[in-house]
Design a protein around this motif. Structure first.
Motif, PDB file in Angstrom:
ATOM      1  N   PRO B  35       0.825  -1.225   0.000  1.00  0.00           N
ATOM      2  CA  PRO B  35       0.000   0.000   0.000  1.00  0.00           C
ATOM      3  C   PRO B  35       0.855   1.270   0.000  1.00  0.00           C
ATOM      4  N   LEU B  41      -6.407   1.433   3.415  1.00  0.00           N
ATOM      5  CA  LEU B  41      -6.864   0.474   2.412  1.00  0.00           C
ATOM      6  C   LEU B  41      -8.359   0.234   2.623  1.00  0.00           C
ATOM      7  N   GLU B 136      -7.447   2.595  -2.283  1.00  0.00           N
ATOM      8  CA  GLU B 136      -6.679   3.427  -1.358  1.00  0.00           C
ATOM      9  C   GLU B 136      -7.327   4.789  -1.227  1.00  0.00           C
TER      10      GLU B 136
END
Lengths: 322, 322
Positions: B35, B41, B136
C-alpha cells in the motif's frame, strides 16, 4: 423473521475494538485497514460450496471453523500474520441455530488468531461461504512459491493423509473402524492452520518457498517446482503419516500421504544450513517438521521409496473441473 | 475438458505488470499488496447469486461488468482509488463461451479503472460470483457513513429509478414499451460506478458522509442517518429520475426514485459552503449532481413533495431475508 441487518447485527457484529490495523470494521461501504509501515499485505480468497468442499448437512460450528482455517492456512504459507477477514455468505434460509453454530466455530478460531471479521455480504442462495483474508508480512520476507532453489531441503509440517482417509471412509471407498474414523475425521473437518510456524519461517528468514497442502502434496509441491523452474526428489516413505493412516497398509499410506488433500500442512523449502533453526522453530510452536526431499535443477518430480529406489505412483492433485 | 488451472490461465491471467501497488498477483497462496504510505486500504466484498442478483441465463459479458461494478461502487462511496480485486467463482460447468464473455465484461471495466485481478478461487457449484475489491484513500479522507452533520446538504449523483423500472418491467409488474425497456435495461445490467466523483469528493475534502445506492435511496440514506445519529428531510420531487422513468406517472416516479434499488449512484452529505465546489466536481467528471435534502438533528427521515408538504410513502429498502 430475521432480517438481513438483524442477522448481521446478532451473529456477526461483536463488541470491542476489532484490531490494531483495523480503522473501520463492519457497517460501512468498505472496511478500512491501516497497514503497518514496512509490511506487505497478503490477501487470499477461498470459496466453499456445499456438496463440494463439505457434505450437505455438515455441522455449522465445524463449518465455521473450516471456512476460516483454509484461509488462515494460505496466510501461514506466505508467512503472514493475520490482520482480519471478510465473509460473504449465501444461505438458503436465515436459520438461527445454524447461524449461532457457524458464528461460534468461526469466531473461536478467529479469536485464537486475533483475526477480526471486518466486513462482508449476506444474501439468500445455495449455501456458499467465501472468505477473503488479510495478513501482514515484513517486506521482502513473504514465502513465495517461486523462491525454491536447487539444493534446498523439502520440509513438511505435521502429518499427512488422515483427512483423506476420513474422506475415503465417509465416501465408502475404504473400510475403517468407527474408532479410527472418529480419530481421523477432525483432520478433515477441523484443520489446524500452521500460522505460528509460517510466521517463524518468514520472520527469521528460515524458509525460501512455501505452499499449503490442500489438494495433495504431489500436486501442491508441483506448483512450487513450476513457479521456481526447478525439480525435486521426494522420499515417499519419509512422509509423516497421520496416526490413523500410519496403521494402514503401505500402498494406502503412500497414496494418501503423497496425494491426499485437505491436509492444510505446510510444504516448504530451505537451505540445508537452516536445518537446526527449522527444527527449533517447529519445537517452539509445537509443530513437528520433517525433511522429505531435495530440490534439484532437473525439472520434474521424482518419487522414491525409503531406499532411494524410484516409485511409479499414479498420483495427481485435485482439480475441480476434470 | 478444461481443467481448473487451464481455466484460470486461459481466461483470468493476463500479461503485463498488474499495477503499482501489486507486488505479487495470481499464482501463489496469497497475493501481495504494497500500500502507498499515508493511505488507508478500503475493502469491500459482494456476492452475486443467480436468480437473486441477476436472472438465470443472464449474458456473461454483462455479468462480468456488473459483478465488478457493484464493488467499484463501494470504493466510490468511500472515496477510494481502485488498486485491485480478487474473484471467487463457483460455476456449474467450465463453459468456454461463458468464460470468454464473462472475462471480457469483467476486464473491460477493470481496465477502465486500472484495477487488476490479483487472485481468487475457482470451484464447481451453483453459479456464484464473489468479488473482494481493494482501494486506497488518503488517511482521514474516507467518506464514512457516520460523518453526516446537521445542516449538511444531501446530494445525489446521476439519476435514479431506471434500473428499478427495468426490473419491474422484466418481472411483469409494470407495462413498459419495448423501446423504453431497451433504454432502461442497461441501468440494471451495466451500472456505472461513480469512482471519479467519489475520488474528487474525498481528495478535495468536499463531502462528509457517503453511501452508494444499491438497495433504494430511502433505505441507504437511512444507514447514514443511523450511523451519524441524525435525521433528514428529503424532497422526493427533487430526486432526479432516469430519462425513461421521467416520462411516467408521479406515483411511480416517486416510488422508484425514492426506493428503487440497483442505482449505484452516490448519496452524500456536505456542508452548504461546498455547493459550488461540488457542482464543479460533478462537471469535471461528467456526472450530474443534485441537491435533494438536508441533514437535521431530529432523528428520522421526513419525505416532502416539491412544495415542502409531508409525503407519506410506504417505502422500505431491499432485504434479502424478509
Amino acid at each position: 423473521m430475521l432480517s438481513e441487518f438483524d442477522l448481521i447485527r446478532q451473529y456477526f457484529v461483536r463488541p470491542g475494538a476489532p484490531g490494531p490495523q483495523v480503522e473501520l470494521g463492519i457497517g460501512d461501504d468498505c472496511a478500512l485497514l491501516r497497514p503497518t509501515p514496512g509490511t506487505s499485505l497478503a490477501i487470499s480468497s477461498d470459496m466453499l460450496v456445499e456438496g463440494r468442499h463439505f457434505f450437505a448437512g455438515e455441522d455449522a460450528r465445524r463449518l465455521g471453523h473450516k471456512s476460516l482455517a483454509v484461509n488462515l492456512s494460505d496466510l501461514a504459507a506466505m508467512g503472514a500474520r493475520p490482520v482480519g477477514f471478510t465473509l460473504a455468505l449465501a444461505l438458503p434460509a436465515a436459520d438461527r441455530d445454524w447461524l449461532a453454530g457457524f458464528a461460534a466455530g468461526l469466531f473461536a478460531l478467529a479469536d485464537a488468531h486475533a483475526c477480526p471479521l471486518i466486513g462482508g455480504d449476506t444474501t439468500k442462495g445455495p449455501l456458499n461461504l467465501c472468505i477473503t483474508i488479510f495478513g501482514e508480512v515484513e517486506a521482502g520476507r513473504a514465502l513465495r512459491r517461486d523462491a525454491a532453489r536447487p539444493g534446498d531441503d523439502v520440509w513438511i509440517s505435521g502429518t499427512l493423509g488422515d483427512a483423506r482417509l476420513a474422506l475415503a471412509a465417509l465416501r465408502g471407498e475404504v473400510a475403517v473402524s468407527a474408532e479410527a474414523l472418529a480419530a481421523a475425521t477432525p483432520r478433515l473437518t477441523m484443520p489446524t492452520p500452521r500460522v505460528a510456524l509460517g510466521r517463524l519461517l518468514a520472520e527469521q528468514g528460515l524458509a525460501r518457498a512455501a505452499i499449503d497442502i490442500s489438494d495433495g502434496l504431489v500436486g501442491d509441491l508441483g506448483h512450487i517446482l513450476a513457479r521456481s523452474k526447478v525439480g525435486a526428489t521426494l522420499d515417499v516413505d519419509a512422509l509423516p503419516a497421520g496416526p490413523v493412516l500410519a496403521t494402514r497398509e503401505p500402498a494406502l499410506r503412500r497414496a494418501f500421504t503423497a496425494a491426499g488433500g485437505d491436509d492444510y500442512e505446510l510444504c516448504f523449502t530451505a537451505a540445508p544450513s537452516r536445518r537446526d533453526a527449522i527444527a527449533a522453530a517447529g519445537a517452539a510452536c509445537g509443530t513437528p517438521v520433517t525433511r522429505v526431499g531435495r530440490i534439484e535443477a532437473a525439472a520434474g518430480l521424482r518419487l522414491t521409496d525409503g531406499h532411494g529406489a524410484p516409485l511409479d505412483l499414479q498420483l495427481a492433485g485435485f482439480d475441480h473441473f476434470t
